[in-house]
Structure formats: structure tokens, C-alpha cells
Write an enzyme that holds these catalytic residues in place. Structure first.
Site, short mmCIF file in Angstrom:
data_model
loop_
_atom_site.label_atom_id
_atom_site.label_comp_id
_atom_site.label_asym_id
_atom_site.label_seq_id
_atom_site.Cartn_x
_atom_site.Cartn_y
_atom_site.Cartn_z
N SER A 5 47.72 53.28 40.76
CA SER A 5 47.10 53.87 39.35
C SER A 5 47.43 55.29 39.44
CB SER A 5 45.60 53.66 39.68
OG SER A 5 44.80 54.55 38.74
N HIS B 218 36.89 25.29 37.10
CA HIS B 218 36.31 26.09 36.32
C HIS B 218 36.05 27.41 36.83
CE1 HIS B 218 35.38 22.61 33.59
NE2 HIS B 218 35.04 22.04 34.56
#
Length: 430
Positions: free
Chosen positions: A237, A116
Site C-alpha cells: 500500500s 456459503h
């Protein structure tokens, strides 16, 4: 396919032998000419037949004798899919080789296992990669079955009755092309075969995505346990010069969605009217090349990621210790049950201490040593044994030996080394 049909028809006396020889010697086609003819015929195979017949000449009346369009198209499609499958199969074999090498390299590199997304118990990075190795081994087996499933020849004439073509022709063509004859064709090769092939491609794509998502998670700044290769001149970026993004893995996630999109149309293609219609054809002409190419590209890219990824064992160690040893909770739980506590009592006692350590950012060991109830059941020496051996995965060697099914090549290498060792022993035969 057409030449082989003519050869067998001549062999069994249906058409003159000279016709078969002329068809083999003269048959050729011109794509531009076929395109012009198709504008008139509005039927691609008829345009192709007319064009080839022009080059054959007088004996062209025996070309495409007794067969229908699907006999040629579907058998040809089978060959294309088989060749495609073999290319993808080779990519999978390369991937397995790379995963095996990395799995063995990081066999004992400890890291936290997560369920999880939350810290669970320690594993090793090699074990994680071993899981992917076995998954892609299963994919290779599935693909081999899919290749066999689609390696089909169907030369049975209109509506599949062999009324206009001798069944011996199909058998001959199949043998020459190393295909299997269709059990019972309608007028086409039943599309459940193709659906299986593209479903397997979809499963492979999902396995690729599972690996890609794992890299994306492990590359997150907060973890940085594994990272895609970032070259010296690469830019992450347009705005932020510091960025190092997992773009290759993100691409693979997107491509997997696209590849899986072919599974539903391939299954819908199974459902055709009576002995045939062509509703499947338009889908396949787009889907088959595009999806196959996309999967081949994806496997090639995944191979590069596996080969060149950067692994940070020091970050794995740091993250492993992030919660101060809380991953030992089950060991402690099991120890308490052996001491006579019920599972419910032991669970509550361990959980109380675990939550105190979690909420107050304390080391689990320090909290446990102050629990007087707990100390009634477990001595300080037992605490030490549990917590000091916490990072040892005692079954890793067993898993690698018994659960990770290495390739036959790997086994042969091990046998070769074994016999080489025997050869070196004095007085022992090779």
C-alpha cells in the site's frame, strides 16, 4: 498457403510448373508497401496480392489462382489459432504438474470445509487442490478438442463451390499444413468452430478465477490459511506499510472478466449474411490476439502463485477448532438415527445443542455432555469416539486413489518404481 496452392495446381496441370517454381522462389512481401497499396485498393488481400506479384514477375498471373481472400485468411487464421492453442496447452500442463505436487504435499493437511462461507465439515488442503487439478485436466481435454475443431483448411473458392479451384488442392494444402478439410464451407470457415475455441478459453479463465477467488478468501486476515508470496522489497500500500494484499489473484479475477467478454462476440460471429459477410472480421482481428495473450499471461501468473504460495497449517488447525467442534453435528445426527430416533427428532436435538454452543461460544462437547435426553441414546464412550476422531478424513486416501485422475506421466513413474522394486528382489526377473 499460396505456394502450396500453386504447387498442387501445377501438379494437376492447371498452371505451368515453371509458374509454381517461380512463385516458390520469388514470392515475398513488404508490409510498408502493402500498407501504401491498401490506401488505394481499400482491400487488404488485393494489396497483398499486388505486392507479392511485383516480386514474382511474369508468372505472377498464376499467383492466388482460382481462390478467394477467405481461402487464405481463414486457413491462415486456423494455423494461428492452432499454434495459440498449443502454447496455452503447454501452460496448462505446467499448471497441472504444479497442482499435483502441492495436492500431494498437503494431502493430509486438515482444514475446515466451508459452504456459503460458513464452517461445514473438515477437508484437507490437498483435497481442495485436487479439485482444481481435476478441473484443469478437464480444461486441457476441452482445449484439445477446441484445437482439433479449429484446425481447418478451406480452399473452396467463392461461395465454397470449388467452381474455380479443384478440390484436390484443398486436400493437398490441408495435408501439408496438418489441417483437416472443411466439411462444407460457405465462403468462409463457419464461425461455430471459432466460437467453440473462444468459449473454451472463457471456461479456462473462469477456472483460473475460481482458484484466484479461493486464494483471496483464504488470505483474508481473519483466516490467513494461504497467502501469495510477498517478497522482501514488495509494498502492499502507498499509505499503510503493513499491507500484504492478494494483488496477483485480484488481477486474475479482472483478467477472467475480460477474457470471458470474448465469448459473446465469438458466438455472434456465427450469424453472417448468406455465404459470407465481414462483420466477424473486425471483431476477430482485435479479439483473437488480445484474448489469447491475456489467457496465456493469466496461466503463467497462476503457475507462479501455485508454486510460491505460503500455506499456514497452524492457522488451518486454529480455524478448524474455532467453533469448538460444531462440525461434528452430522456425525451425531447419523448416530442418533441409528439409535432409533427419526431424522427430524435427531436433527432438532442436535441443532438445539449446536445453537447453544454457537451462541454462547462454548465447546460442542461440553454442551452435549449436559444434555440428559441425548445421554439416554449415546454413551460417554460413544461421544468420545465421535469427537476424538473428528479430524480424520477416512476417505482421503480412497479419493486420491480413485477420484483424482493423475496424468499418464504420473502413472508411468509409479509403474517404473514398481518394476524397479521387482528387479531388486533376489531370483526375480526384471
Amino acid at each position: 498457403i499460396e505456394i502450396l496452392i500453386a504447387e498442387k495446381l501445377a501438379d494437376i496441370g492447371v498452371i505451368p510448373k515453371i509458374a509454381s517454381k517461380e512463385i516458390r522462389r520469388k514470392a515475398k512481401f513488404n508490409v510498408d508497401e502493402i500498407n501504401k497499396l491498401e490506401k488505394q485498393t481499400r482491400h487488404d488481400v488485393n494489396a497483398y496480392i499486388d505486392n507479392v506479384s511485383k516480386y514474382i514477375g511474369k508468372q505472377s498471373k498464376y499467383f492466388h489462382h482460382g481462390v478467394t481472400s477467405s481461402d487464405i485468411i481463414d486457413t491462415g487464421f486456423s494455423i494461428q489459432l492452432r499454434q495459440t492453442g498449443e502454447i496455452i496447452k503447454n501452460e496448462l500442463k505446467i499448471l497441472l504438474k504444479n497442482l499435483k505436487a502441492k495436492s500431494l504435499k498437503y494431502k493430509n493437511t486438515a482444514m475446515i470445509g466451508r459452504s456459503h462461507g460458513i464452517h461445514a465439515e473438515p477437508i484437507t488442503f490437498g483435497l481442495k487442490l485436487g479439485s482444481f487439478y481435476n478441473e484443469f485436466k478437464r480444461n486441457l481435454k476441452r482445449l484439445e478438442l477446441a484445437i482439433e475443431e479449429i484446425s481447418i483448411c478451406s480452399i473452396s473458392g467463392p461461395v465454397g463451390t470449388y467452381e474455380s479451384i479443384d478440390p484436390r488442392v484443398e486436400k493437398y494444402v490441408a495435408k501439408k499444413l496438418k489441417l483437416n478439410s472443411e466439411d462444407i464451407s460457405t465462403q468462409i470457415i463457419p464461425r461455430d468452430r471459432h466460437a467453440f475455441f473462444f468459449s473454451v478459453l472463457g471456461i479456462i479463465a473462469s477456472s483460473i478465477e475460481r482458484f484466484a477467488v479461493e486464494i483471496r478468501h483464504l488470505q483474508r486476515t481473519e483466516l490467513l490459511e494461504v497467502e501469495e508470496k510477498f517478497s522482501s522489497k514488495q509494498k502492499g500500500s502507498s499509505a499503510m506499510p503493513h499491507k500484504r494484499n492478494p494483488v496477483l489473484s485480484e488481477n486474475l479475477t479482472g483478467l477472467a472478466r475480460y477474457i470471458r467478454s470474448a465469448v459473446i462476440p465469438s458466438m455472434e460471429n456465427i450469424v453472417l449474411w448468406h455465404e459470407r459477410d465481414i462483420s466477424h472480421s473486425s471483431v476477430e482481428r482485435i479479439m483473437a490476439p488480445d484474448i489469447s495473450i491475456a489467457l496465456d499471461f493469466s496461466l503463467n501468473r497462476l503457475n507462479e502463485i501455485v508454486k510460491t504460495m505460503t500455506v499456514y497449517p497452524e492457522n488451518m488447525e486454529k480455524n478448524l477448532n474455532l467453533l469448538g467442534g460444531l462440525y461434528n453435528s452430522q456425525k451425531l445426527l447419523l448416530k442418533l438415527t441409528k439409535k432409533g430416533l427419526s431424522r427430524q427428532e435427531a436433527y432438532s436435538l442436535v441443532q438445539k445443542n449446536a445453537m447453544e454452543a454457537w451462541n454462547n461460544k462454548k465447546k460442542f462437547h461440553d454442551v452435549l455432555k449436559k444434555d440428559k435426553i441425548l445421554l439416554k441414546y449415546i454413551s460417554k464412550e460413544e461421544f468420545k469416539n465421535i469427537l476424538e476422531n473428528d479430524k480424520k478424513n477416512s476417505k482421503i486416501d480412497w479419493i486420491f486413489k480413485n477420484k483424482i485422475k493423475w496424468s499418464l506421466f504420473f502413472i508411468i513413474i509409479k509403474l517404473f518404481k514398481y518394476y524397479a522394486t521387482i528387479k531388486k528382489r533376489p531370483g526375480k526377473p526384471y
